[in-house]
Design a protein around this motif. Structure first.
Motif, short mmCIF file in Angstrom:
data_model
loop_
_atom_site.label_atom_id
_atom_site.label_comp_id
_atom_site.label_asym_id
_atom_site.label_seq_id
_atom_site.Cartn_x
_atom_site.Cartn_y
_atom_site.Cartn_z
N GLY A 40 0.81 -1.21 0.00
CA GLY A 40 0.00 0.00 0.00
C GLY A 40 0.85 1.26 0.00
N TYR A 41 0.37 2.29 -0.70
CA TYR A 41 1.11 3.55 -0.77
C TYR A 41 1.29 4.16 0.62
N GLN A 42 0.39 3.83 1.56
CA GLN A 42 0.51 4.36 2.93
C GLN A 42 1.80 3.91 3.60
N TYR A 47 5.28 9.12 0.68
CA TYR A 47 3.92 9.64 0.61
C TYR A 47 3.49 10.37 1.88
N GLY A 48 4.32 10.33 2.92
CA GLY A 48 4.10 11.19 4.07
C GLY A 48 3.10 10.72 5.10
N TYR A 49 2.79 9.42 5.16
CA TYR A 49 1.82 8.94 6.13
C TYR A 49 2.44 8.64 7.50
N PRO A 55 13.67 4.35 3.05
CA PRO A 55 14.62 5.32 2.50
C PRO A 55 15.10 5.00 1.08
N ASN A 56 15.20 3.73 0.75
CA ASN A 56 15.70 3.38 -0.58
C ASN A 56 14.64 3.57 -1.66
N ILE A 57 13.42 3.17 -1.35
CA ILE A 57 12.32 3.42 -2.29
C ILE A 57 12.15 4.93 -2.46
N ASP A 58 12.27 5.67 -1.36
CA ASP A 58 12.14 7.12 -1.41
C ASP A 58 13.20 7.77 -2.30
N LYS A 377 -5.58 2.72 -5.47
CA LYS A 377 -4.34 3.47 -5.66
C LYS A 377 -3.13 2.61 -5.33
N THR A 378 -2.06 2.87 -6.04
CA THR A 378 -0.84 2.10 -5.83
C THR A 378 0.35 3.05 -5.78
N PRO A 379 1.38 2.72 -5.02
CA PRO A 379 2.57 3.58 -5.05
C PRO A 379 3.22 3.51 -6.42
#
Length: 536
Positions: A40-42, A47-49, A55-58, A377-379
């Motif tokens: 989930g994108y959360q 995405y700021g949740y 950190p690596n995906i970011d 929704k998906t990341p």
């Protein structure tokens, strides 16, 4: 049992220090498509949740583009993957649910990239029967795969590999990158099993995450008033429908002692089978952490209210789920580091996404399937320094339907006229803002696990219209600006009469555009019931 396939950190450092940037003769961009399962994108910190840190995906988002309204066309594992490969809706490529056969003989974008001179590989989960076609190399887990000491089908041959599945999948991806033809461009589909149910984390992460406490979503205790039959009848409530042993990790013998019945007939089997794959060292490490959790639960259970149990199960769910995400993030970091160390960073498109969204306690749920936001929704984030500016934010309605034509566009390959997606290359580079104003969605797998009713619908940047059909005939309309959690169906609200009419017209337009119909719905109802004998 085979030893794990590992590229050690030391080896990678030596390779990175000693090797000059690779001289790829063909300058077309490489593609690394990273997809996790049910992420989930959360649970992506970009995405700021505030639930966890990735950190690596970011890094991909910070150095490229972050998509805020990326969606899927069908929120279910195998259908989503079929859409990715073909660039066609489920009712066109034939893979409408997890039951129907997928026809590998049809064209897919890796086949087209192969014809255009690309090297192609798929590593990890695909969740479709048959040997993957379109790949020079494939190493995939059969079915859902296993977290510990998993089986892999490597170029058609099954073997068991010792270790943790997320790490092994990353090892195999790096091994293929290391051995490829350096003169040719490549496309790697790097698909993690995690964080799919039943959420068994790596030792380094479960020791940490089982000590954490996570914020509850404000709709955790949703009573589904203000919506129709579908939300009220779904079987994906954390308290009522999640397995006690397989999911919450309560030992089967403790369930018996406390008089807790299995939620589903595979509840205890899931626990025994998953942990039964561990060797003695892995199991001892696991028990050292999870036995105390069981002991604490044993003391508390007799006096716990339903609300207490819901809160307890939510925390157990988040601890395990987010711990499996942590290993996915580790793997992303290793691949990004490899690309940088080997001079491939500038000429490689890197994508991170999931096969769909996922509920993390919102509305009291886990799983997906619905067209509601957390499932739909998906990341999605993409990095390609040559064309995408760092820190780009995209609010457009992009779908997994669009990956195939986008990748073919980047590769300079012809995009078949029967692909239904659109290339978003110019959108993400900032060359155009012209894009679709609505997306189309379908869901077919009912009656089945979680009992989410069949439905289709459309969504714009503000509104969503859904039709639930088959055993009911109900419409739902949501105003996402005023009601972002989709708590109130305004379909029959007189003040939304004009919006309802506009959305119906747009729905008819998109069903015609994508060649969907009531006849398609009936065809796939009949084929599904035939394949499952009409049983849940």
């Amino acid at each position: 049992m085979n030893k794990p396939i590992m590229l050690s950190a030391a080896m990678l450092m030596v390779l990175g220090c000693s090797q000059q940037p690779e001289k790829q003769t063909d300058k077309r961009p490489n593609i690394v498509y990273i997809m996790s399962d049910d992420h989930g994108y959360q649970a992506v910190s970009a995405y700021g949740y505030g639930m966890n840190k990735t950190p690596n995906i970011d890094r991909i988002a910070a150095e490229g583009a972050l998509f805020t309204r990326a969606t899927v066309t069908n929120s279910l594992c195998a259908p989503s993957r079929a859409v990715l490969l073909t660039g066609k809706h489920s009712f066109v490529n034939g893979k409408v649910d997890n039951v129907q056969h997928f026809d590998w003989e049809q064209d897919n974008f890796p086949k087209l990239l192969q014809r255009a001179g690309y090297q192609t590989a798929m590593v990890g989960k695909i969740h479709m029967d048959g040997l993957p076609q379109g790949f020079d190399y494939s190493a995939v887990v059969p079915g859902q795969g296993q977290y510990y000491n998993p089986d892999f089908i490597v170029n058609g041959k099954k073997e068991q590999i010792h270790g943790y599945v997320t790490d092994i999948t990353t090892d195999l991806a790096l091994k293929w990158l290391e051995g490829r033809d350096e003169d040719k461009p490549f496309c790697l589909l790097f698909h993690q099993k995690a964080p799919h149910r039943e959420w068994l984390a790596a030792e380094r992460h479960y020791k940490e995450y089982t000590k954490m406490k996570f914020p509850e979503p404000e709709t955790l205790f949703d009573d589904y008033e203000g919506r129709g039959t579908a939300a009220k009848s779904a079987e994906m409530n954390i308290l009522k429908d999640m397995n006690w042993a397989g999911d919450s990790k309560i030992k089967p013998e403790l369930m018996d002692e406390l008089g807790i019945p299995p939620t589903l007939n595979w509840d205890k089997n899931a626990y025994n089978n998953n942990l039964g794959r561990m060797d003695s060292t892995q199991r001892a490490a696991w028990d050292s952490v999870y036995d105390p959790i069981n002991e604490d639960f044993k003391k508390r259970y007799p006096s716990m209210s339903k609300e207490d149990l819901m809160r307890w199960r939510y925390q157990r769910y988040m601890q395990d789920y987010l711990a499996t995400v942590a290993a996915v993030d580790d793997g992303v970091g290793r691949v990004l580091d490899y690309l940088k160390e080997h001079g491939l960073e500038e000429n490689t498109i890197v994508v991170y996404t999931s096969d769909q969204g996922f509920y993390m306690g919102e509305h009291g749920w886990f799983d997906k399937r619905f067209m509601y936001e957390e499932s739909l929704k998906t990341p999605l984030m993409i990095r390609y320094p040559k064309e995408i500016k760092a820190g780009t934010k995209i609010d457009a309605l992009v779908q997994n339907l669009d990956f195939a034509p986008t990748f073919l566009d980047y590769a300079g390959a012809e995009i078949p006229s029967d692909m239904q997606g659109e290339s978003f290359r110019k959108l993400v580079s900032g060359e155009t803002k012209d894009w679709r104003d609505a997306i189309y969605y379908t869901y077919y797998e009912y009656p089945s696990i979680h009992m989410v009713k069949r439905h289709y619908g459309i969504a714009t940047d503000r509104y969503k219209l859904i039709h639930f059909y088959y055993d009911i005939d109900e419409w739902e309309l949501y105003d996402l600006e005023k009601d972002p959690h989709e708590m109130r169906n305004v379909y029959d609200d007189p003040s939304y009469k004009s919006i309802r009419e506009e959305m119906h017209a747009k729905l008819d337009e998109l069903r015609k555009k994508y060649k969907d119909s009531d006849e398609n719905d009936k065809k796939y109802i009949d084929s599904y019931l035939s394949a499952t004998s009409g049983k849940k």
